[in-house]
Motif scaffolding. Sequence first.
Motif, mmCIF file in Angstrom:
data_model
loop_
_atom_site.group_PDB
_atom_site.id
_atom_site.type_symbol
_atom_site.label_atom_id
_atom_site.label_comp_id
_atom_site.label_asym_id
_atom_site.label_seq_id
_atom_site.Cartn_x
_atom_site.Cartn_y
_atom_site.Cartn_z
ATOM 1 N N UNK A 292 0.834 -1.206 0.000
ATOM 2 C CA UNK A 292 0.000 0.000 0.000
ATOM 3 C C UNK A 292 0.868 1.255 0.000
ATOM 4 N N UNK A 293 1.951 1.243 0.761
ATOM 5 C CA UNK A 293 2.877 2.390 0.756
ATOM 6 C C UNK A 293 3.491 2.572 -0.624
ATOM 7 N N UNK A 294 3.869 1.458 -1.293
ATOM 8 C CA UNK A 294 4.443 1.567 -2.638
ATOM 9 C C UNK A 294 3.423 2.160 -3.620
ATOM 10 N N UNK A 295 2.180 1.710 -3.520
ATOM 11 C CA UNK A 295 1.154 2.234 -4.422
ATOM 12 C C UNK A 295 0.907 3.714 -4.165
ATOM 13 N N UNK A 296 0.944 4.112 -2.912
ATOM 14 C CA UNK A 296 0.769 5.540 -2.588
ATOM 15 C C UNK A 296 1.954 6.362 -3.095
ATOM 16 N N UNK A 297 3.152 5.797 -3.025
ATOM 17 C CA UNK A 297 4.331 6.523 -3.511
ATOM 18 C C UNK A 297 4.257 6.765 -5.012
ATOM 19 N N UNK A 298 3.546 5.882 -5.730
ATOM 20 C CA UNK A 298 3.450 6.038 -7.188
ATOM 21 C C UNK A 298 2.336 6.999 -7.586
ATOM 22 N N UNK A 299 1.583 7.487 -6.618
ATOM 23 C CA UNK A 299 0.548 8.464 -6.931
ATOM 24 C C UNK A 299 1.190 9.789 -7.313
ATOM 25 N N UNK A 300 0.707 10.389 -8.375
ATOM 26 C CA UNK A 300 1.206 11.701 -8.782
ATOM 27 C C UNK A 300 0.466 12.781 -8.008
ATOM 28 N N UNK B 53 -8.023 1.403 -5.597
ATOM 29 C CA UNK B 53 -9.083 1.297 -4.592
ATOM 30 C C UNK B 53 -8.648 0.316 -3.518
ATOM 31 N N UNK B 54 -8.981 0.640 -2.260
ATOM 32 C CA UNK B 54 -8.723 -0.234 -1.120
ATOM 33 C C UNK B 54 -10.056 -0.768 -0.613
ATOM 34 N N UNK C 126 -6.479 8.849 -5.393
ATOM 35 C CA UNK C 126 -6.150 9.738 -4.272
ATOM 36 C C UNK C 126 -7.338 10.557 -3.769
ATOM 37 N N UNK C 127 -8.563 10.246 -4.211
ATOM 38 C CA UNK C 127 -9.722 11.068 -3.836
ATOM 39 C C UNK C 127 -9.951 11.043 -2.323
ATOM 40 N N UNK C 128 -9.882 9.850 -1.733
ATOM 41 C CA UNK C 128 -10.130 9.721 -0.298
ATOM 42 C C UNK C 128 -8.870 9.822 0.546
ATOM 43 N N UNK C 129 -7.729 9.920 -0.084
ATOM 44 C CA UNK C 129 -6.468 10.021 0.640
ATOM 45 C C UNK C 129 -5.314 9.583 -0.236
ATOM 46 N N UNK C 130 -4.132 10.049 0.120
ATOM 47 C CA UNK C 130 -2.949 9.671 -0.659
ATOM 48 C C UNK C 130 -1.880 9.021 0.211
ATOM 49 N N UNK C 131 -2.271 8.606 1.423
ATOM 50 C CA UNK C 131 -1.351 7.860 2.290
ATOM 51 C C UNK C 131 -2.037 6.571 2.720
ATOM 52 N N UNK C 132 -1.231 5.603 3.126
ATOM 53 C CA UNK C 132 -1.776 4.310 3.546
ATOM 54 C C UNK C 132 -2.709 4.485 4.735
ATOM 55 N N UNK C 133 -2.334 5.324 5.685
ATOM 56 C CA UNK C 133 -3.130 5.521 6.888
ATOM 57 C C UNK C 133 -4.495 6.137 6.554
#
Length: 337
Positions: free
Chosen positions: A185-193, A204-205, A301-308
């Motif tokens: 999940x952290x890797x996927x968030x890091x790839x978010x522009x 989606x999670x 990234x609509x609901x957030x851009x970090x794993x937490x």
Amino acid sequence: MVVLAGTAIALTDARWPWLWIAAEFVLLIVRFTLIVRCEAARLHGETPPLAALMSAGGIWSVIFGLGCFGCIASQNLVLSVLAGLNVAGVVAVVSSRNAATPRYAILVMLVVSLPFMLGALFSPQPGMWVVGLQIPFYVAGIIGVLVHNHAITIRMIRAELDNRDLAVRDALTGLPNRILMQEELHRMCDRLAPPAANGGRPFVVLSMDLDGFKQVNDSYGHVAGDRLLRLVGDRLRRTFRATDRVFRIGGDEFVVLLPATSEIEAAHLAKRAIETISEPFDIEVPAPVYIGLSIGSARAPIDGDTAEQLLTCSDLALYDAKRAGKGRHRAHLPSAS
């Protein structure tokens, strides 16, 4: 090697030491350039030019071997001794540094040592043939050490991979666990522009919780409950796409990561998962067992851009699904937080 070539220049009037030292400098530049390219490729996730780097190392071995042959052919005792010491040193270093690639290392050792051995065997210098006779035994011993070190390295790598697999995989269901879920999940968030770039790679999670699992566990015991969890894990694996990742994060809780997925696609997959889990389970008890599945989803990234942030939003949506009557899917709504 440059020192040995420089000594040959100082002690002889021949041209070959000059050619040797020039080739050494050219190859030094080439190999350094290839190493820099390999590092750059690794950082960018590209294929590094390892074949070219190994070819450059092979060419260096040939040049070095020929240079040492020239040293012993010069019949200069100082150069002969220095060449022998350098050959022994290179063979030992190659055995240590290239234990992961034994065939390449053996080739380099042979190319480096054979010219010196032949030069020593046919040298007119008194007793030098004895040195030539010792070279095969020395190289054979070093190769034996290389093969032994290679076997140890392989065992260590396998043990590390096995330990890693045990640490990140759920022993009951075989699914990856919370640790690997957090990493992915952290890797996927890091790839978010950034938002200005339309979110980069949206995903989606899904947070999932079984409905009615506690009753099954209390009624039939933990063995039956464990059997049910294994069957649930198998069904979830088959329900989602090959690119999706299903995790068991503890108890009867699961998380699914859906890369490059729209809200509509996520809702369809969640509905399919709910229908799949609602089918009866045969867990070797008197009657088929029925349970349900509640799902909450969050979009990046609509609901957030970090794993937490994403896990919090999908959990909130899951609680909404539970309150609404269970066995259903709810997407996170900003107003709900």
